[in-house]
Design a protein around this motif. Structure first.
Motif, PDB file in Angstrom:
ATOM      1  N   ALA A   1      37.643  36.941  39.632  1.00  0.00           N
ATOM      2  CA  ALA A   1      38.278  35.884  38.833  1.00  0.00           C
ATOM      3  C   ALA A   1      37.337  34.687  38.766  1.00  0.00           C
ATOM      4  CB  ALA A   1      39.602  35.469  39.454  1.00  0.00           C
ATOM      5  N   TYR A   2      37.317  34.012  37.608  1.00  0.00           N
ATOM      6  CA  TYR A   2      36.580  32.750  37.489  1.00  0.00           C
ATOM      7  C   TYR A   2      37.518  31.624  37.914  1.00  0.00           C
ATOM      8  CZ  TYR A   2      33.142  35.207  34.592  1.00  0.00           C
ATOM      9  OH  TYR A   2      32.190  36.069  34.126  1.00  0.00           O
ATOM     10  N   HIS A   3      36.991  30.723  38.721  1.00  0.00           N
ATOM     11  CA  HIS A   3      37.797  29.578  39.130  1.00  0.00           C
ATOM     12  C   HIS A   3      37.197  28.318  38.531  1.00  0.00           C
ATOM     13  CE1 HIS A   3      39.593  32.207  42.148  1.00  0.00           C
ATOM     14  NE2 HIS A   3      38.373  32.659  42.335  1.00  0.00           N
TER      15      HIS A   3
ATOM     16  N   GLU B   1      42.513  29.525  36.777  1.00  0.00           N
ATOM     17  CA  GLU B   1      41.833  30.776  37.081  1.00  0.00           C
ATOM     18  C   GLU B   1      41.819  31.685  35.865  1.00  0.00           C
ATOM     19  OE1 GLU B   1      42.981  32.905  40.473  1.00  0.00           O
ATOM     20  OE2 GLU B   1      42.286  31.264  41.739  1.00  0.00           O
ATOM     21  N   THR B   2      40.710  32.396  35.702  1.00  0.00           N
ATOM     22  CA  THR B   2      40.683  33.456  34.711  1.00  0.00           C
ATOM     23  C   THR B   2      40.455  34.761  35.458  1.00  0.00           C
ATOM     24  OG1 THR B   2      39.679  31.924  33.156  1.00  0.00           O
ATOM     25  CG2 THR B   2      39.612  34.248  32.577  1.00  0.00           C
ATOM     26  N   PHE B   3      41.480  35.552  35.514  1.00  0.00           N
ATOM     27  CA  PHE B   3      41.403  36.820  36.213  1.00  0.00           C
ATOM     28  C   PHE B   3      40.691  37.806  35.289  1.00  0.00           C
ATOM     29  CE2 PHE B   3      44.193  40.109  38.646  1.00  0.00           C
ATOM     30  CZ  PHE B   3      43.090  40.440  39.413  1.00  0.00           C
ATOM     31  N   ALA B   4      39.447  38.164  35.623  1.00  0.00           N
ATOM     32  CA  ALA B   4      38.636  38.935  34.677  1.00  0.00           C
ATOM     33  C   ALA B   4      38.647  40.442  34.951  1.00  0.00           C
ATOM     34  CB  ALA B   4      37.203  38.410  34.670  1.00  0.00           C
ATOM     35  N   LEU B   5      38.511  40.837  36.207  1.00  0.00           N
ATOM     36  CA  LEU B   5      38.435  42.275  36.504  1.00  0.00           C
ATOM     37  C   LEU B   5      39.418  42.627  37.605  1.00  0.00           C
ATOM     38  CD1 LEU B   5      34.553  42.700  36.741  1.00  0.00           C
ATOM     39  CD2 LEU B   5      35.990  43.251  34.789  1.00  0.00           C
TER      40      LEU B   5
ATOM     41  N   GLY C   1      35.736  48.077  25.440  1.00  0.00           N
ATOM     42  CA  GLY C   1      36.987  47.385  25.759  1.00  0.00           C
ATOM     43  C   GLY C   1      37.137  46.210  24.831  1.00  0.00           C
ATOM     44  N   PRO C   2      38.355  45.688  24.720  1.00  0.00           N
ATOM     45  CA  PRO C   2      38.593  44.583  23.789  1.00  0.00           C
ATOM     46  C   PRO C   2      37.718  43.375  24.119  1.00  0.00           C
ATOM     47  CG  PRO C   2      40.622  45.214  24.960  1.00  0.00           C
ATOM     48  CD  PRO C   2      39.534  46.083  25.474  1.00  0.00           C
ATOM     49  N   SER C   3      37.457  42.588  23.106  1.00  0.00           N
ATOM     50  CA  SER C   3      36.614  41.413  23.289  1.00  0.00           C
ATOM     51  C   SER C   3      37.262  40.465  24.304  1.00  0.00           C
ATOM     52  CB  SER C   3      36.436  40.772  21.907  1.00  0.00           C
ATOM     53  OG  SER C   3      36.283  39.414  22.035  1.00  0.00           O
ATOM     54  N   GLY C   4      36.440  39.944  25.201  1.00  0.00           N
ATOM     55  CA  GLY C   4      36.946  39.022  26.219  1.00  0.00           C
ATOM     56  C   GLY C   4      37.602  39.699  27.414  1.00  0.00           C
ATOM     57  N   CYS C   5      37.487  41.027  27.516  1.00  0.00           N
ATOM     58  CA  CYS C   5      38.221  41.711  28.591  1.00  0.00           C
ATOM     59  C   CYS C   5      37.479  41.653  29.919  1.00  0.00           C
ATOM     60  CB  CYS C   5      38.524  43.158  28.214  1.00  0.00           C
ATOM     61  SG  CYS C   5      37.145  44.298  28.350  1.00  0.00           S
ATOM     62  N   GLY C   6      36.191  41.365  29.897  1.00  0.00           N
ATOM     63  CA  GLY C   6      35.467  41.270  31.158  1.00  0.00           C
ATOM     64  C   GLY C   6      34.239  42.172  31.236  1.00  0.00           C
ATOM     65  N   LYS C   7      33.755  42.646  30.101  1.00  0.00           N
ATOM     66  CA  LYS C   7      32.617  43.577  30.087  1.00  0.00           C
ATOM     67  C   LYS C   7      31.340  42.905  30.605  1.00  0.00           C
ATOM     68  CE  LYS C   7      33.089  44.456  25.636  1.00  0.00           C
ATOM     69  NZ  LYS C   7      34.278  43.607  25.370  1.00  0.00           N
ATOM     70  N   SER C   8      31.045  41.702  30.077  1.00  0.00           N
ATOM     71  CA  SER C   8      29.828  41.017  30.524  1.00  0.00           C
ATOM     72  C   SER C   8      29.947  40.619  31.989  1.00  0.00           C
ATOM     73  CB  SER C   8      29.559  39.775  29.669  1.00  0.00           C
ATOM     74  OG  SER C   8      29.339  40.161  28.329  1.00  0.00           O
ATOM     75  N   THR C   9      31.152  40.239  32.394  1.00  0.00           N
ATOM     76  CA  THR C   9      31.389  39.909  33.800  1.00  0.00           C
ATOM     77  C   THR C   9      31.054  41.114  34.678  1.00  0.00           C
ATOM     78  OG1 THR C   9      33.177  38.446  33.104  1.00  0.00           O
ATOM     79  CG2 THR C   9      33.129  39.068  35.428  1.00  0.00           C
ATOM     80  N   LEU C  10      31.457  42.291  34.224  1.00  0.00           N
ATOM     81  CA  LEU C  10      31.180  43.512  34.977  1.00  0.00           C
ATOM     82  C   LEU C  10      29.674  43.704  35.177  1.00  0.00           C
ATOM     83  CD1 LEU C  10      32.325  46.172  36.189  1.00  0.00           C
ATOM     84  CD2 LEU C  10      32.137  47.172  33.910  1.00  0.00           C
TER      85      LEU C  10
ATOM     86  N   ALA D   1      42.635  45.431  28.215  1.00  0.00           N
ATOM     87  CA  ALA D   1      42.517  43.996  27.962  1.00  0.00           C
ATOM     88  C   ALA D   1      42.485  43.264  29.309  1.00  0.00           C
ATOM     89  CB  ALA D   1      43.686  43.513  27.125  1.00  0.00           C
ATOM     90  N   ARG D   2      42.052  42.003  29.280  1.00  0.00           N
ATOM     91  CA  ARG D   2      41.889  41.218  30.495  1.00  0.00           C
ATOM     92  C   ARG D   2      43.186  41.073  31.277  1.00  0.00           C
ATOM     93  NH1 ARG D   2      42.016  36.015  31.821  1.00  0.00           N
ATOM     94  NH2 ARG D   2      42.709  35.287  29.805  1.00  0.00           N
ATOM     95  N   PRO D   3      43.154  41.139  32.588  1.00  0.00           N
ATOM     96  CA  PRO D   3      42.007  41.504  33.411  1.00  0.00           C
ATOM     97  C   PRO D   3      41.690  42.993  33.264  1.00  0.00           C
ATOM     98  CG  PRO D   3      43.973  41.355  34.777  1.00  0.00           C
ATOM     99  CD  PRO D   3      44.366  40.893  33.397  1.00  0.00           C
TER     100      PRO D   3
HETATM  101  P1  ADP Z   1      33.551  40.386  27.333  1.00  0.00           P
HETATM  102  O1  ADP Z   1      32.116  40.499  27.652  1.00  0.00           O
HETATM  103  O2  ADP Z   1      34.336  41.641  27.533  1.00  0.00           O
HETATM  104  O3  ADP Z   1      33.799  39.834  25.959  1.00  0.00           O
HETATM  105  P2  ADP Z   1      33.514  38.357  29.456  1.00  0.00           P
HETATM  106  O4  ADP Z   1      33.188  39.150  30.669  1.00  0.00           O
HETATM  107  O5  ADP Z   1      32.423  37.575  28.845  1.00  0.00           O
HETATM  108  O6  ADP Z   1      34.210  39.324  28.370  1.00  0.00           O
HETATM  109  O7  ADP Z   1      34.693  37.363  29.794  1.00  0.00           O
HETATM  110  C1  ADP Z   1      35.918  37.756  30.405  1.00  0.00           C
HETATM  111  C2  ADP Z   1      36.828  36.563  30.514  1.00  0.00           C
HETATM  112  O8  ADP Z   1      36.309  35.627  31.431  1.00  0.00           O
HETATM  113  C3  ADP Z   1      37.020  35.820  29.203  1.00  0.00           C
HETATM  114  O9  ADP Z   1      38.357  35.389  29.126  1.00  0.00           O
HETATM  115  C4  ADP Z   1      36.087  34.643  29.328  1.00  0.00           C
HETATM  116  O10 ADP Z   1      36.546  33.554  28.576  1.00  0.00           O
HETATM  117  C5  ADP Z   1      36.105  34.364  30.807  1.00  0.00           C
HETATM  118  N1  ADP Z   1      34.831  33.807  31.290  1.00  0.00           N
HETATM  119  C6  ADP Z   1      33.604  34.333  31.094  1.00  0.00           C
HETATM  120  N2  ADP Z   1      32.663  33.595  31.700  1.00  0.00           N
HETATM  121  C7  ADP Z   1      33.315  32.570  32.290  1.00  0.00           C
HETATM  122  C8  ADP Z   1      32.909  31.446  33.090  1.00  0.00           C
HETATM  123  N3  ADP Z   1      31.617  31.253  33.397  1.00  0.00           N
HETATM  124  N4  ADP Z   1      33.873  30.587  33.528  1.00  0.00           N
HETATM  125  C9  ADP Z   1      35.169  30.781  33.231  1.00  0.00           C
HETATM  126  N5  ADP Z   1      35.626  31.813  32.497  1.00  0.00           N
HETATM  127  C10 ADP Z   1      34.718  32.702  32.022  1.00  0.00           C
END
Ligand code: ADP
Ligand code: MG
Length: 255
Positions: free
Chosen positions: A13-15, A20-24, A41-50, A211-213
Motif C-alpha cells: 500500500a502507498y501511504h 492509503e492506497t492499497f495497491a496489491l 489488468g485494468p488501468s491503475g490496478c497496480g501493475k507498475s507497482t508490481l 482491479a485495485r487492489p
Molecule cells: P498501473 O500500472 O496498473 O496503471 P500503478 O501501479 O501505477 O497502476 O498504480 C496503482 C495505484 O497506486 C493507483 O491507484 C495509483 O494512483 C497509486 N499510486 C501509484 N504510485 C503511487 C505513489 N507514488 N503514491 C501514491 N499512490 C500511488
C-alpha cells in the motif's frame, strides 16, 4: 527446476498524508527461467507497482519476493528495467547511450564492448552508433533502449508498457524485434501491458490482475499449435482469438 522468481503473498500500500492506497493484495506466482510472462489488468490496478517491487525499488509490506531463492539486495544488478519512454539522452550518441549503464557500473571493458557491438550489429543499429537518438525512428530507439538494458546482461527483464508510445504499425514490428531478441538472448521477461493482443501474441503465460487492489485473478497458459512463430504470425492463428476472448471475458467479469 527452481524458479528464477517467486512471489509469495505479496501485498503493498502507498501511504501519504491524504490516506492509503492499497495497491496489491496477496500476490503469488512463480516465473521459470526463460519464460515470457505478460501481466494484464485494468488501468491503475497496480501493475507498475508490481514491477517496482520485483525490481527492488519498493519493498513489499507483506509476503516476500525471491530471486534465485534469495530475498537479498543483490537484486538490482540482476534485473533490467525498460519503460514506456526510452529515456535515451539526446546529447549522447547511440553508442554512448547504449553503454551508459555499463559506464555507471564500471563494467565497460573489452568483453562488454564486444557484447554491445555484436548486439548493435545483430539488431541493425551498428551503422547508427554515432547518430543521435533524434535521428532514429521510434522503433529503432526502442531497440537501442533494449540493447542498453541487455548490455548489463540481466537475468530478468521487466518491461513496463514498452510499446505503448509507438504507433500501431511500429508497435507490431517492434514487438517482433523485441520478442526475437529476448528469445535469442535466452532472457526471462515480465511484460506489463494493457494491450491484450500484445499479451497473447508474446507470452508463454499471462497473469490477469483484478482491479485495485490487484489480486491474481487467473494465470493463463498460452500454447500455439505450431512452434516458433513470431508475435505477428501468432496474431493470425486460430488460437489467438480464443485466448483473446478468454482474457476479455476474464477482465470484464466483476468480482
Ligand atoms: P498501473 O500500472 O496498473 O496503471 P500503478 O501501479 O501505477 O497502476 O498504480 C496503482 C495505484 O497506486 C493507483 O491507484 C495509483 O494512483 C497509486 N499510486 C501509484 N504510485 C503511487 C505513489 N507514488 N503514491 C501514491 N499512490 C500511488
Ligand atoms: Mg503502469
Amino acid at each position: 527446476m527452481k524458479p528464477l522468481l517467486e512471489l509469495e503473498n505479496v501485498s503493498y500500500a502507498y501511504h501519504s498524508k491524504n490516506g492509503e492506497t492499497f495497491a496489491l493484495s496477496d500476490i503469488s506466482f512463480q516465473v521459470q527461467r526463460g519464460e515470457f510472462i505478460a501481466v494484464v489488468g485494468p488501468s491503475g490496478c497496480g501493475k507498475s507497482t508490481l514491477l517496482s517491487l520485483i525490481s527492488g525499488l519498493l519493498r513489499p509490506e507483506g509476503g516476500r519476493i525471491l530471486l534465485e531463492g534469495e530475498t537479498e539486495n543483490t537484486f538490482r544488478e540482476k534485473i533490467g528495467y525498460m519503460l514506456q519512454k526510452d529515456h535515451l539522452f539526446e546529447w549522447r550518441t547511440i553508442y554512448r547511450n547504449v553503454v551508459l549503464g555499463l559506464e555507471i557500473q564500471h563494467k565497460l571493458n573489452n568483453e562488454s564492448r564486444t557484447r554491445v557491438d555484436k548486439m548493435l550489429m545483430d539488431y541493425g543499429l551498428y551503422r547508427f552508433r554515432s547518430a543521435r537518438p533524434s535521428e532514429l525512428s521510434g522503433g529503432m530507439r526502442q531497440r537501442a533502449a533494449l540493447i542498453r538494458t541487455l548490455a548489463l546482461d540481466p537475468e530478468l527483464l521487466l518491461l513496463d508498457e514498452p510499446f505503448s508510445a509507438l504507433d500501431f504499425q511500429t508497435r507490431l514490428s517492434v514487438c517482433d524485434d523485441v520478442y526475437s531478441i529476448l528469445r535469442r538472448e535466452k532472457k526471462t521477461a515480465i511484460l506489463v501491458t494493457h494491450d491484450l493482443s500484445e499479451a497473447v501474441s508474446m507470452a508463454d503465460r499471462i497473469i490477469v490482475l483484478s482491479a485495485r487492489p490487484a489480486r491474481v485473478k487467473k494465470i493463463l497458459r498460452i500454447r500455439f499449435a505450431e512452434q516458433a512463430q513470431t508475435p505477428f504470425e501468432r496474431r493470425n492463428m486460430p488460437e489467438f482469438k480464443e485466448y483473446f476472448n478468454l482474457l476479455w471475458k476474464e477482465l470484464n467479469e466483476h468480482g
